[in-house]
Motif scaffolding. Structure first.
Motif, short mmCIF file in Angstrom:
data_model
loop_
_atom_site.label_atom_id
_atom_site.label_comp_id
_atom_site.label_asym_id
_atom_site.label_seq_id
_atom_site.Cartn_x
_atom_site.Cartn_y
_atom_site.Cartn_z
N GLY A 61 92.80 -46.46 18.98
CA GLY A 61 92.75 -47.82 19.51
C GLY A 61 91.43 -48.17 20.15
N GLY A 62 90.36 -47.53 19.71
CA GLY A 62 89.04 -47.81 20.28
C GLY A 62 88.83 -47.15 21.64
N TYR A 63 89.61 -46.10 21.92
CA TYR A 63 89.49 -45.39 23.19
C TYR A 63 88.04 -44.94 23.43
N ARG A 64 87.55 -45.16 24.65
CA ARG A 64 86.18 -44.75 25.02
C ARG A 64 86.25 -43.77 26.18
N LYS A 65 85.61 -42.62 26.03
CA LYS A 65 85.54 -41.62 27.10
C LYS A 65 84.12 -41.60 27.64
N HIS A 66 83.99 -41.88 28.92
CA HIS A 66 82.68 -41.86 29.58
C HIS A 66 82.23 -40.41 29.72
N ILE A 67 81.07 -40.10 29.15
CA ILE A 67 80.58 -38.72 29.14
C ILE A 67 79.47 -38.49 30.16
N LEU A 68 78.47 -39.36 30.18
CA LEU A 68 77.38 -39.16 31.13
C LEU A 68 76.62 -40.44 31.39
N ASP A 69 75.78 -40.39 32.42
CA ASP A 69 74.92 -41.50 32.80
C ASP A 69 73.47 -41.05 32.78
N VAL A 70 72.61 -41.96 32.38
CA VAL A 70 71.18 -41.75 32.46
C VAL A 70 70.62 -42.88 33.31
N LEU A 104 69.37 -33.40 27.32
CA LEU A 104 70.60 -34.08 26.90
C LEU A 104 71.51 -33.10 26.17
N GLU A 105 70.94 -32.33 25.27
CA GLU A 105 71.73 -31.33 24.54
C GLU A 105 72.31 -30.29 25.50
N GLU A 106 71.52 -29.87 26.47
CA GLU A 106 71.99 -28.90 27.47
C GLU A 106 73.19 -29.46 28.24
N MET A 107 73.10 -30.74 28.60
CA MET A 107 74.20 -31.37 29.34
C MET A 107 75.44 -31.51 28.45
N LEU A 108 75.25 -31.98 27.22
CA LEU A 108 76.39 -32.20 26.33
C LEU A 108 77.08 -30.92 25.88
N THR A 109 76.35 -29.82 25.86
CA THR A 109 76.94 -28.54 25.43
C THR A 109 77.44 -27.71 26.61
N SER A 110 77.40 -28.28 27.81
CA SER A 110 78.01 -27.56 28.93
C SER A 110 79.50 -27.43 28.62
N PRO A 111 80.14 -26.35 29.04
CA PRO A 111 81.52 -26.08 28.61
C PRO A 111 82.50 -27.24 28.81
N THR A 112 82.48 -27.90 29.94
CA THR A 112 83.45 -28.97 30.22
C THR A 112 83.23 -30.17 29.30
N ILE A 113 82.00 -30.59 29.15
CA ILE A 113 81.72 -31.76 28.31
C ILE A 113 81.98 -31.43 26.85
N LYS A 114 81.55 -30.28 26.40
CA LYS A 114 81.76 -29.87 25.01
C LYS A 114 83.25 -29.83 24.69
N ARG A 115 84.03 -29.24 25.57
CA ARG A 115 85.48 -29.13 25.38
C ARG A 115 86.12 -30.53 25.36
N THR A 116 85.67 -31.42 26.21
CA THR A 116 86.18 -32.79 26.26
C THR A 116 85.94 -33.51 24.93
N ILE A 117 84.73 -33.38 24.40
CA ILE A 117 84.39 -34.03 23.13
C ILE A 117 85.20 -33.41 21.99
N GLU A 118 85.30 -32.10 21.95
CA GLU A 118 86.06 -31.42 20.89
C GLU A 118 87.54 -31.79 20.94
N ASN A 119 88.12 -31.87 22.13
CA ASN A 119 89.53 -32.26 22.28
C ASN A 119 89.75 -33.70 21.82
N LEU A 120 88.83 -34.57 22.16
CA LEU A 120 88.94 -35.96 21.72
C LEU A 120 88.85 -36.04 20.20
#
Length: 128
Positions: A61-70, A104-120
């Motif tokens: 349904g167009g769900y958006r998960k906020h991942i990070l801020d710059v 950015l890659e370091e932040m996105l591949t941190s365990p919590t963020i990576k797991r969140t993206i993979e689960n989504l």
């Protein structure tokens, strides 16, 4: 009398963090087979531009998960920036243009963020 004569209305030169974030969408969509995409929202505060990065799942349904801020200081002309995520305690200050994609890659591949993206991805893929 032209009161605007002393203003500089030329476009800024260089690539912004926003441009670099948006440019990641094509490879992300390709990697997820179109199941997920990226969206970048720009917010202007008093002296900063804040770019919010979302993962979008159209099949949910167009769900958006906020991942990070710059956060970019608009007085310094793009860089350095500050990267943070509400999903982790991790943040990075004074990130230069040269280091931006690596950080950015370091932040996105941190365990919590990576797991969140993979689960989504798994949830969105099941609803295709």
């Amino acid at each position: 009398m032209n009161i605007w004569e002393n203003f500089n209305f030329k476009e800024r030169t260089g690539t912004s963090a926003y441009d670099l974030l948006v440019a990641q969408n094509d490879s992300f969509v390709a990697k997820t087979g179109g199941v997920l995409s990226l969206a970048v929202e720009s917010i202007n505060s008093s002296d900063h531009l804040i770019y919010k990065l979302y993962i979008v799942a159209d099949t949910l349904g167009g769900y958006r998960k906020h991942i990070l801020d710059v956060k970019e200081n608009d007085r310094t002309n793009y860089f350095p920036v500050y990267i943070s995520s509400s999903l982790t305690e991790k943040s990075m200050s004074f990130v230069t243009a040269m280091d931006f994609l690596t950080k950015l890659e370091e932040m996105l591949t941190s365990p919590t963020i990576k797991r969140t993206i993979e689960n989504l991805f798994q949830q969105a893929n099941e609803n295709k």
